[in-house]
Design a protein around this motif. Structure first.
Motif, mmCIF file in Angstrom:
data_model
loop_
_atom_site.group_PDB
_atom_site.id
_atom_site.type_symbol
_atom_site.label_atom_id
_atom_site.label_comp_id
_atom_site.label_asym_id
_atom_site.label_seq_id
_atom_site.Cartn_x
_atom_site.Cartn_y
_atom_site.Cartn_z
ATOM 1 N N VAL A 86 0.830 -1.202 0.000
ATOM 2 C CA VAL A 86 0.000 0.000 0.000
ATOM 3 C C VAL A 86 0.865 1.254 0.000
ATOM 4 N N LEU A 87 1.895 1.284 0.823
ATOM 5 C CA LEU A 87 2.752 2.463 0.891
ATOM 6 C C LEU A 87 3.506 2.683 -0.412
ATOM 7 N N TYR A 88 3.833 1.605 -1.114
ATOM 8 C CA TYR A 88 4.541 1.741 -2.391
ATOM 9 C C TYR A 88 3.613 2.100 -3.551
ATOM 10 N N ARG A 89 2.314 2.135 -3.318
ATOM 11 C CA ARG A 89 1.420 2.695 -4.342
ATOM 12 C C ARG A 89 1.487 4.222 -4.359
ATOM 13 N N LEU A 90 2.019 4.805 -3.304
ATOM 14 C CA LEU A 90 2.116 6.262 -3.207
ATOM 15 C C LEU A 90 3.323 6.767 -3.992
ATOM 16 N N SER A 91 3.271 8.017 -4.383
ATOM 17 C CA SER A 91 4.453 8.644 -4.972
ATOM 18 C C SER A 91 5.545 8.730 -3.909
ATOM 19 N N PRO A 92 6.802 8.806 -4.302
ATOM 20 C CA PRO A 92 7.870 8.923 -3.295
ATOM 21 C C PRO A 92 7.637 10.055 -2.301
ATOM 22 N N ALA A 93 7.133 11.183 -2.780
ATOM 23 C CA ALA A 93 6.912 12.319 -1.871
ATOM 24 C C ALA A 93 5.786 12.014 -0.890
ATOM 25 N N ASP A 94 4.700 11.435 -1.381
ATOM 26 C CA ASP A 94 3.582 11.115 -0.490
ATOM 27 C C ASP A 94 3.946 9.991 0.479
ATOM 28 N N ARG A 95 4.745 9.035 0.005
ATOM 29 C CA ARG A 95 5.185 7.955 0.892
ATOM 30 C C ARG A 95 6.053 8.517 2.015
ATOM 31 N N GLU A 96 6.945 9.425 1.665
ATOM 32 C CA GLU A 96 7.793 10.039 2.684
ATOM 33 C C GLU A 96 6.951 10.825 3.683
ATOM 34 N N LEU A 159 11.400 0.220 3.823
ATOM 35 C CA LEU A 159 10.521 0.952 4.731
ATOM 36 C C LEU A 159 11.000 0.841 6.173
ATOM 37 N N LEU A 160 11.464 -0.325 6.560
ATOM 38 C CA LEU A 160 11.974 -0.499 7.919
ATOM 39 C C LEU A 160 13.206 0.372 8.153
ATOM 40 N N CYS A 396 -8.519 -12.044 7.520
ATOM 41 C CA CYS A 396 -9.467 -10.975 7.860
ATOM 42 C C CYS A 396 -9.792 -10.111 6.655
ATOM 43 N N ASP A 397 -11.087 -9.877 6.423
ATOM 44 C CA ASP A 397 -11.491 -8.960 5.355
ATOM 45 C C ASP A 397 -12.207 -7.726 5.904
ATOM 46 N N THR A 398 -12.165 -7.535 7.220
ATOM 47 C CA THR A 398 -12.779 -6.351 7.830
ATOM 48 C C THR A 398 -11.789 -5.608 8.730
ATOM 49 N N CYS A 399 -10.506 -5.881 8.580
ATOM 50 C CA CYS A 399 -9.493 -5.270 9.446
ATOM 51 C C CYS A 399 -9.203 -3.839 9.003
ATOM 52 N N THR A 400 -8.772 -3.041 9.942
ATOM 53 C CA THR A 400 -8.377 -1.663 9.675
ATOM 54 C C THR A 400 -6.939 -1.451 10.125
ATOM 55 N N GLY A 401 -6.292 -0.421 9.587
ATOM 56 C CA GLY A 401 -4.914 -0.113 9.935
ATOM 57 C C GLY A 401 -4.792 1.221 10.634
ATOM 58 N N LEU A 402 -3.554 1.651 10.843
ATOM 59 C CA LEU A 402 -3.346 2.987 11.402
ATOM 60 C C LEU A 402 -3.669 4.062 10.380
ATOM 61 N N VAL A 403 -3.329 3.782 9.112
ATOM 62 C CA VAL A 403 -3.675 4.710 8.036
ATOM 63 C C VAL A 403 -4.297 3.923 6.890
ATOM 64 N N THR A 404 -5.094 4.624 6.052
ATOM 65 C CA THR A 404 -5.794 3.986 4.933
ATOM 66 C C THR A 404 -5.542 4.760 3.652
ATOM 67 N N LEU A 405 -5.194 4.024 2.595
ATOM 68 C CA LEU A 405 -5.072 4.617 1.272
ATOM 69 C C LEU A 405 -6.446 4.625 0.617
ATOM 70 N N GLN A 406 -6.948 5.805 0.323
ATOM 71 C CA GLN A 406 -8.272 5.954 -0.262
ATOM 72 C C GLN A 406 -8.215 5.853 -1.795
ATOM 73 N N PRO A 407 -9.373 5.597 -2.435
ATOM 74 C CA PRO A 407 -9.380 5.458 -3.895
ATOM 75 C C PRO A 407 -8.850 6.684 -4.639
ATOM 76 N N ASP A 408 -8.986 7.876 -4.047
ATOM 77 C CA ASP A 408 -8.508 9.078 -4.726
ATOM 78 C C ASP A 408 -7.023 9.331 -4.498
ATOM 79 N N GLY A 409 -6.343 8.387 -3.817
ATOM 80 C CA GLY A 409 -4.908 8.516 -3.603
ATOM 81 C C GLY A 409 -4.514 9.223 -2.326
ATOM 82 N N THR A 410 -5.474 9.718 -1.578
ATOM 83 C CA THR A 410 -5.141 10.352 -0.303
ATOM 84 C C THR A 410 -4.965 9.302 0.783
ATOM 85 N N VAL A 411 -4.251 9.671 1.824
ATOM 86 C CA VAL A 411 -4.025 8.785 2.967
ATOM 87 C C VAL A 411 -4.713 9.387 4.175
#
Length: 631
Positions: A86-96, A159-160, A396-411
Motif C-alpha cells: 500500500v505504501l509503495y502505491r504512493l508517490s515517493p513524496a507522499d510515501r515520505e 521501509l523499515l 481478515c477482510d474487515t481489518c483496519t490499519g493505522l492509516v488507509t489509502l483511499q481510492p482518490d490517492g489520499t491517505v
C-alpha cells in the motif's frame, strides 16, 4: 480523658486537604492533547493548564511517581507485506510524508515498535504465500542453502530502514506465521504441525537465526523474536498457521536459545504470542485425546526452555488484559508484551461508527487496559491498508490499519493512529509506568481511566480516557498540587509536564481490611484498583467504620479517602483512629468533607491499624474506591 484531649488538640493541628482548589500562583505548566470520537479534535494540542497548590472537590486522578511498574519498550503496528504494498502505491513524496506522519516523533506520532512477519501472513500482497526457504514439494533443505530474504528487500526492508532513520529508538519484533512447509506435517504453510523430529527443531531454530542475522545485515536489527504466531490457531482461514503445542514450542526454544544468544545477544525470545485466553474455537479444534492447553503460557514458563524466554506476548481476540497481570503475578521475573490487535468492523457500519467504536474500545482495552496490566508494548496489526481492508490473502477482510489509502490517492488516519499516537508521541522508550488512580474498566463502566509514565528525560505523561458519553470534569493531583479539567464524552487526552515541585508521600501497602457494614467487600478498600468500590450498601450513619491492617506498626502521615467516580458518596464527617493491637484506639484526626478525595494530613503517627469512622449522616451510600495510607 488524656486520649480525648490529645485527639482534640491534634485534630486542630490537622490540615485536611478538602474543598475546591485554592487561588495560588500557577506552578508547573501542563501540555494537553485531545482526540474526540466525533473527530472534531484529532491529537489536537489545546491551551496548556497549570498545577496549583491545593486539592479539588472533583473525582481525582492521583499520580504517584514513587510507585513504579514496568519499563516501556514502545508502541506501534506491523509493516506487513500488504502495508508495504500500500505504501509503495504512493508517490515517493507522499510515501515520505506518510512515513513521517507515522514515525517522526516531532512531525508525526513517533511509532516506536514494529512486529514484523517472518515470511507470509494473511496480509500478503503476493499471489501465493511464502517463507524464506521454500523448495519444491517433496524436497527438504536442512542445510538452508535456499534461504533468502530477497522478497523483503523489495519493499519491506527499505521501509523499515527509513522508519529507523525517522525514529532511531524504534524496536523490532519478528514473528513467523509458519515454518517452511518442508518442516511440517502435511507439507503446507496453512495448518499442520512441525514434524516431531529433533532434526526439524534444530533446522527451524537455525532458520530463525539466519533470519535475524540477515535482517541485521540489512540494517534492521531484531530486538524480539517469537517462534510462532498464535500457536493454538489450528485452522487458519486460508493463510499460514501452525499448531505448536507447548512441548514443541519448548523444544524449538531450547534449540534456538543458545545459538541465538551467540549470534545476536540483543535478540530476546518471547513465548506464546496468542490471546489472553484460549479462544473457544481453538479449544474445539484440539485433536481428540490431547490437552487443549488453556494454560499454555504458564506451562511454557514451567519448562526448562523458560531460561531462554524473556517473557510472554499476548493478543486481544479472546479474554481481557487482566490475564496479563495474572501471569505476571505467577512469574514476576518474566516480562509481558502486547503484540497484536486489529480494529475491525461490521458490514453495515458507517465510517463514523467504525471510528468511534474502535477509538473507545482500543482506548480502554489496549492503551490503558494492557499497560495497567504490565504490558511493555502496545502493538496493533497493520500499519497501512487500502480502503477495501486489503490487500490480503485469506484471513481478515474487515481489518483496519493505522492509516488507509483511499481510492482518490489520499491517505487518511484511522482510530488506531490516534490510540497509538496518544502513547507513542509522548511516552518514550525506556519510560517507566508509575502509579495513577483509575476508575474505569475494560468492560466499560462509564468512569475515568488513566495510565501514567515517567520518561527517561524526567517528564511525565498521563493518558486519560473518559468512558462516558457525557463530558466529565475531574482533577489530577501530584502531592499537594492539582489541576482540574473537563474532557468530552468518549475522548482521550494525554497530559505532559516536567518536574512538579511538591512533596509526594509514599503509599504503604495494607495487608487486609474490614468494615462494620458490608464486611464481605472490605478487601476492595485496599486492592489498589479504583474501579472496584467498597460501598456501605446502606444510608450513611454515625458509627459506620472501615479499617485497614498494615501488617505491622509503621509510621505514616496521611490518610486518603477516595470515593472515585461515585459522586457524592463521600463521608460528610469522620474520625480517624489508630491502634497497635486492634482493640485499644486513639483518635488522631476529625474532620468534614465535601470532596470525592479527602486527604487527611497527620502528625507522624505510628500504628498497625487505621480506622475511619463515619460521624455524619446522609441518605446515600458511603463509597470508597480506595483507602490509602501514606508515609
Amino acid at each position: 480523658m488524656r486520649t480525648t484531649a490529645f485527639g482534640v488538640a491534634l485534630a486542630l493541628a490537622v490540615a485536611s486537604l478538602t474543598g475546591p482548589a485554592q487561588a495560588h500562583p500557577p506552578t508547573t505548566p501542563v501540555s494537553v492533547w485531545v482526540t474526540t470520537p466525533d473527530r472534531a479534535e484529532l491529537l489536537h494540542e489545546r491551551a496548556p493548564v497549570s498545577f496549583h497548590d491545593g486539592a479539588s472537590d472533583r473525582t481525582t486522578i492521583t499520580v504517584d511517581p514513587r510507585t513504579t511498574y514496568q519499563t516501556m519498550d514502545g508502541f506501534g503496528a506491523s509493516i506487513t507485506d500488504s502495508s508495504a504494498s500500500v505504501l509503495y502505491r504512493l508517490s515517493p513524496a507522499d510515501r515520505e510524508q506518510t512515513m513521517r506522519k507515522l514515525f517522526d516523533p516531532k512531525q508525526g506520532i513517533g511509532v516506536s515498535f514494529l512486529r514484523q512477519p517472518v515470511g507470509s501472513s494473511d496480509f500478503t500482497a503476493a499471489s501465493a504465500h511464502y517463507t524464506f526457504d521454500d523448495v519444491p514439494a517433496g524436497q527438504t533443505d536442512f542445510g538452508l542453502e535456499h534461504f533468502s530474504i530477497a522478497h523483503d528487500e523489495q519493499q519491506v526492508l527499505p521501509l523499515l530502514r527509513r522508519a529507523k532513520q525517522l525514529n532511531p529508538q524504534l524496536k523490532v519484533m519478528a514473528t513467523p506465521w509458519s515454518p517452511p512447509a518442508w518442516m511440517k506435517t502435511g507439507g503446507s504453510l496453512v495448518g499442520g504441525r512441525l514434524q516431531d523430529d529433533p532434526k526439524v527443531y534444530d533446522a527451524y531454530a537455525r532458520y530463525l537465526v539466519k533470519f535475524v542475522q540477515a535482517y541485521a545485515k540489512a540494517g534492521v536489527p531484531v530486538d524480539y523474536l517469537s517462534i510462532q504466531n498464535e500457536p493454538q490457531n489450528r485452522k487458519p482461514s486460508a493463510y499460514p498457521g501452525t499448531d505448536v503445542p507447548v512441548r514443541q514450542e519448548a523444544a524449538v526454544i531450547t534449540a534456538l536459545g543458545p545459538i541465538l544468544q551467540k549470534a545476536s545477544p540483543r535478540t530476546k525470545i518471547l513465548g506464546y504470542d496468542h490471546n489472553w485466553t484460549t479462544h473457544p474455537g481453538d479449544v474445539a479444534s484440539t485433536p481428540p485425546g490431547e490437552d487443549p492447553e488453556t494454560d499454555y503460557p504458564y506451562k511454557l514458563l514451567r519448562t526448562p526452555a523458560a531460561k531462554w524466554i524473556a517473557g510472554t506476548a499476548y493478543h486481544c481476540y479472546s479474554g481481557d488484559p487482566s490475564k496479563q497481570a495474572d501471569l505476571h503475578n505467577a512469574f514476576p521475573s518474566k516480562g509481558i508484551w502486547f503484540t497484536e490487535c486489529s480494529g475491525s468492523h461490521g458490514p453495515n457500519d458507517t465510517p463514523p461508527q467504525i471510528f468511534r467504536g474502535t477509538l473507545t474500545w482500543h482506548a480502554r482495552t489496549l492503551m490503558i487496559g494492557t499497560t495497567r496490566n504490565w504490558a511493555k508494548s502496545v502493538v496493533n496489526w497493520n500499519l497501512a491498508l487500502d480502503s477495501t481492508g486489503g490487500p490480503h490473502l485469506g484471513g481478515c477482510d474487515t481489518c483496519t490499519g493505522l492509516v488507509t489509502l483511499q481510492p482518490d490517492g489520499t491517505v487518511t488516519t484511522d482510530a488506531e493512529y490516534y490510540t497509538i499516537g496518544h502513547l507513542s508521541k509522548f511516552v518514550q522508550p525506556g519510560a517507566v509506568r508509575i502509579g495513577s488512580t483509575s476508575y474505569g474498566t475494560t468492560g466499560w463502566n462509564g468512569q475515568l481511566m488513566s495510565a501514567a509514565f515517567r520518561n527517561p528525560d524526567g517528564t511525565t505523561a498521563l493518558v486519560v480516557h473518559n468512558e462516558n458519553d457525557d463530558p466529565r470534569t475531574f482533577a489530577v493531583a501530584v502531592g499537594d498540587q492539582s489541576f482540574e479539567y473537563e474532557l468530552p464524552g468518549g475522548a482521550i487526552a494525554t497530559y505532559t509536564w516536567g518536574r512538579v515541585r511538591t512533596d509526594v508521600p509514599q503509599e504503604l501497602m495494607a495487608r487486609a481490611a474490614t468494615a462494620s457494614v458490608n464486611a464481605a467487600d472490605a478487601g476492595l478498600l485496599v486492592d489498589g484498583d479504583g474501579s472496584t468500590v467498597w460501598q456501605s450498601k446502606a444510608a450513611q450513619a454515625p458509627g459506620q467504620w472501615v479499617q485497614v491492617d498494615l501488617g505491622k506498626a509503621q509510621t505514616f502521615r496521611q490518610v486518603a479517602l477516595d470515593s472515585g467516580g461515585n459522586v457524592g458518596d463521600f463521608a460528610p464527617g469522620f474520625d480517624v483512629a489508630v491502634s497497635n493491637d486492634g482493640s485499644s484506639w486513639r483518635t488522631v484526626a476529625s474532620g468534614t468533607s465535601n470532596s470525592q478525595l479527602t486527604t487527611v494530613a497527620l502528625r507522624p503517627t505510628r500504628a498497625r491499624y487505621v480506622r475511619v469512622t463515619q460521624t455524619g449522616s446522609a441518605g446515600n451510600w458511603w463509597s470508597l474506591a480506595d483507602l490509602r495510607i501514606y508515609r
